[in-house]
Design a protein around this motif. Structure first.
Motif, PDB file in Angstrom:
ATOM      1  N   HIS A  34      -3.184  46.348 -48.326  1.00  0.00           N
ATOM      2  CA  HIS A  34      -2.688  47.665 -48.703  1.00  0.00           C
ATOM      3  C   HIS A  34      -1.970  47.677 -50.039  1.00  0.00           C
ATOM      4  N   GLU A  35      -1.695  46.535 -50.597  1.00  0.00           N
ATOM      5  CA  GLU A  35      -0.975  46.482 -51.846  1.00  0.00           C
ATOM      6  C   GLU A  35      -1.918  46.794 -52.999  1.00  0.00           C
ATOM      7  N   ILE A  36      -1.592  47.826 -53.774  1.00  0.00           N
ATOM      8  CA  ILE A  36      -2.425  48.197 -54.906  1.00  0.00           C
ATOM      9  C   ILE A  36      -2.029  47.336 -56.099  1.00  0.00           C
ATOM     10  N   PRO A  37      -2.975  46.649 -56.707  1.00  0.00           N
ATOM     11  CA  PRO A  37      -2.630  45.811 -57.857  1.00  0.00           C
ATOM     12  C   PRO A  37      -2.017  46.645 -58.978  1.00  0.00           C
ATOM     13  N   THR A  38      -1.049  46.084 -59.662  1.00  0.00           N
ATOM     14  CA  THR A  38      -0.424  46.774 -60.779  1.00  0.00           C
ATOM     15  C   THR A  38      -0.702  46.025 -62.075  1.00  0.00           C
ATOM     16  N   SER A  39      -0.579  46.755 -63.150  1.00  0.00           N
ATOM     17  CA  SER A  39      -0.730  46.164 -64.474  1.00  0.00           C
ATOM     18  C   SER A  39       0.619  45.598 -64.897  1.00  0.00           C
ATOM     19  N   SER A  40       0.619  44.713 -65.872  1.00  0.00           N
ATOM     20  CA  SER A  40       1.887  44.184 -66.391  1.00  0.00           C
ATOM     21  C   SER A  40       2.478  45.126 -67.432  1.00  0.00           C
ATOM     22  N   HIS A  41       1.769  46.219 -67.710  1.00  0.00           N
ATOM     23  CA  HIS A  41       2.214  47.186 -68.724  1.00  0.00           C
ATOM     24  C   HIS A  41       2.941  48.368 -68.074  1.00  0.00           C
ATOM     25  N   THR A  42       3.659  49.118 -68.886  1.00  0.00           N
ATOM     26  CA  THR A  42       4.473  50.227 -68.390  1.00  0.00           C
ATOM     27  C   THR A  42       3.851  51.586 -68.714  1.00  0.00           C
ATOM     28  N   ILE A  43       4.380  52.616 -68.063  1.00  0.00           N
ATOM     29  CA  ILE A  43       3.920  53.973 -68.334  1.00  0.00           C
ATOM     30  C   ILE A  43       4.255  54.367 -69.771  1.00  0.00           C
ATOM     31  N   GLU A  45       4.011  52.442 -72.302  1.00  0.00           N
ATOM     32  CA  GLU A  45       2.889  51.911 -73.082  1.00  0.00           C
ATOM     33  C   GLU A  45       1.642  52.783 -72.914  1.00  0.00           C
ATOM     34  N   LEU A  46       1.488  53.343 -71.720  1.00  0.00           N
ATOM     35  CA  LEU A  46       0.384  54.277 -71.488  1.00  0.00           C
ATOM     36  C   LEU A  46       0.541  55.495 -72.391  1.00  0.00           C
ATOM     37  N   CYS A  47       1.753  56.028 -72.471  1.00  0.00           N
ATOM     38  CA  CYS A  47       2.026  57.175 -73.339  1.00  0.00           C
ATOM     39  C   CYS A  47       1.766  56.827 -74.802  1.00  0.00           C
ATOM     40  N   ASP A  48       2.231  55.651 -75.203  1.00  0.00           N
ATOM     41  CA  ASP A  48       2.087  55.236 -76.600  1.00  0.00           C
ATOM     42  C   ASP A  48       0.631  55.014 -76.995  1.00  0.00           C
ATOM     43  N   SER A  49      -0.207  54.641 -76.014  1.00  0.00           N
ATOM     44  CA  SER A  49      -1.596  54.271 -76.314  1.00  0.00           C
ATOM     45  C   SER A  49      -2.391  55.415 -76.922  1.00  0.00           C
ATOM     46  N   ALA A  50      -2.083  56.641 -76.553  1.00  0.00           N
ATOM     47  CA  ALA A  50      -2.839  57.788 -77.066  1.00  0.00           C
ATOM     48  C   ALA A  50      -1.963  58.722 -77.897  1.00  0.00           C
ATOM     49  N   LYS A  51      -0.736  58.298 -78.182  1.00  0.00           N
ATOM     50  CA  LYS A  51       0.188  59.202 -78.881  1.00  0.00           C
ATOM     51  C   LYS A  51      -0.345  59.620 -80.243  1.00  0.00           C
ATOM     52  N   GLN A  52      -0.848  58.668 -81.037  1.00  0.00           N
ATOM     53  CA  GLN A  52      -1.319  59.017 -82.380  1.00  0.00           C
ATOM     54  C   GLN A  52      -2.514  59.973 -82.340  1.00  0.00           C
ATOM     55  N   PHE A  53      -3.311  59.883 -81.297  1.00  0.00           N
ATOM     56  CA  PHE A  53      -4.419  60.819 -81.133  1.00  0.00           C
ATOM     57  C   PHE A  53      -3.882  62.240 -81.011  1.00  0.00           C
ATOM     58  N   PHE A  54      -2.821  62.402 -80.199  1.00  0.00           N
ATOM     59  CA  PHE A  54      -2.244  63.738 -80.004  1.00  0.00           C
ATOM     60  C   PHE A  54      -1.370  64.168 -81.180  1.00  0.00           C
ATOM     61  N   VAL A  55      -0.755  63.202 -81.862  1.00  0.00           N
ATOM     62  CA  VAL A  55       0.003  63.517 -83.083  1.00  0.00           C
ATOM     63  C   VAL A  55      -0.939  64.141 -84.118  1.00  0.00           C
ATOM     64  N   ALA A  56      -2.117  63.541 -84.271  1.00  0.00           N
ATOM     65  CA  ALA A  56      -3.100  64.064 -85.222  1.00  0.00           C
ATOM     66  C   ALA A  56      -3.543  65.466 -84.835  1.00  0.00           C
ATOM     67  N   ARG A  57      -3.668  65.726 -83.552  1.00  0.00           N
ATOM     68  CA  ARG A  57      -4.099  67.041 -83.095  1.00  0.00           C
ATOM     69  C   ARG A  57      -3.003  68.070 -83.262  1.00  0.00           C
ATOM     70  N   MET A 194      -7.441  51.989 -74.670  1.00  0.00           N
ATOM     71  CA  MET A 194      -6.316  52.105 -73.739  1.00  0.00           C
ATOM     72  C   MET A 194      -6.596  51.355 -72.448  1.00  0.00           C
ATOM     73  N   VAL A 195      -7.761  51.592 -71.844  1.00  0.00           N
ATOM     74  CA  VAL A 195      -8.074  50.946 -70.578  1.00  0.00           C
ATOM     75  C   VAL A 195      -8.135  49.424 -70.752  1.00  0.00           C
ATOM     76  N   ARG A 196      -8.796  48.978 -71.797  1.00  0.00           N
ATOM     77  CA  ARG A 196      -8.921  47.530 -72.034  1.00  0.00           C
ATOM     78  C   ARG A 196      -7.549  46.860 -72.205  1.00  0.00           C
ATOM     79  N   THR A 197      -6.663  47.527 -72.920  1.00  0.00           N
ATOM     80  CA  THR A 197      -5.352  46.944 -73.223  1.00  0.00           C
ATOM     81  C   THR A 197      -4.425  46.942 -72.025  1.00  0.00           C
ATOM     82  N   LEU A 198      -4.459  48.013 -71.219  1.00  0.00           N
ATOM     83  CA  LEU A 198      -3.431  48.205 -70.185  1.00  0.00           C
ATOM     84  C   LEU A 198      -3.862  47.822 -68.775  1.00  0.00           C
ATOM     85  N   LYS A 199      -5.108  47.439 -68.574  1.00  0.00           N
ATOM     86  CA  LYS A 199      -5.575  47.178 -67.212  1.00  0.00           C
ATOM     87  C   LYS A 199      -5.059  45.871 -66.626  1.00  0.00           C
TER      88      LYS A 199
END
Length: 200
Positions: A34-43, A45-57, A194-199
């Protein structure tokens, strides 16, 4: 009194049978079930991964980032159902949504974990490959009477790598339609990175 004893006996037998079958309220299983595997990265880092994409928009670095997973802290580890929302002030102190990014640990059918139904499920979709990864691009249909040069349309990109499903949702920039292949491919590249880096 006798009735109470009979009910106690029935309840005891039911609990014993349920626990032996592994289906009762007190049944215990190994952590691997029942234990769902977790990544060693934080939320964060998830926010930061696409921030520049949204900054540009948005045309500004001053964005509000917020975790979209039931009040999780940005310092929490990525596991299942994690998301990050991007907003900007529209000039009148009101925040306008720019979109979101999410990363979800998929689980096999024996350990079912379901996602909320996608709001873009019925959008026209196309497939593309980015760095060897299949990406699905679902684009909101142009509403009746909408100007394809100026109408903002929702775009939803999804990709799965090693059991981790990523999603990037945004609206097309002003004067640029969601059907612009360059725009969609740019978002797809951000998603795959993002997926490759944070998985893990």
């Amino acid at each position: 009194m006798a009735g109470d004893m009979n009910w106690s006996r029935v309840l005891g037998i039911w609990l014993l049978a349920a626990s032996l079958s592994g289906c009762g309220p007190f049944s215990r299983t190994g952590p691997d079930e029942h234990e769902i595997p977790t990544s060693s990265h934080t939320i964060q880092e998830l926010c930061d991964s696409a921030k520049q994409f949204f900054v540009a928009r948005a045309g500004t670095e001053n964005l509000k980032l917020s975790a979209g997973a039931g009040g999780k802290a940005l310092t929490a580890r990525i596991g299942s159902g994690n998301g990050c929302f991007y907003e900007k002030e529209d000039g009148s102190a009101w925040l306008s949504s720019l979109g979101y990014v999410s990363l979800f640990r998929e689980v096999d059918s024996a350990r079912t974990l379901t996602q909320p139904p996608s709001t873009t499920e019925n959008y026209p979709a196309k497939a593309m490959t980015v760095d060897g990864v299949a990406v699905k691009a679902a684009t909101e249909p142009l509403p009746k009477g909408g100007d394809p040069a100026t109408t903002l349309l929702d775009v939803n990109l999804t990709a799965t790598i090693d059991g981790w499903k990523g999603e990037l949702h945004f609206r097309a920039a002003e004067n640029q339609t969601a059907r612009d292949d360059q725009l969609i491919r740019s978002g797809a590249q951000v998603l795959v990175n993002m997926v490759r880096t944070l998985k893990s």
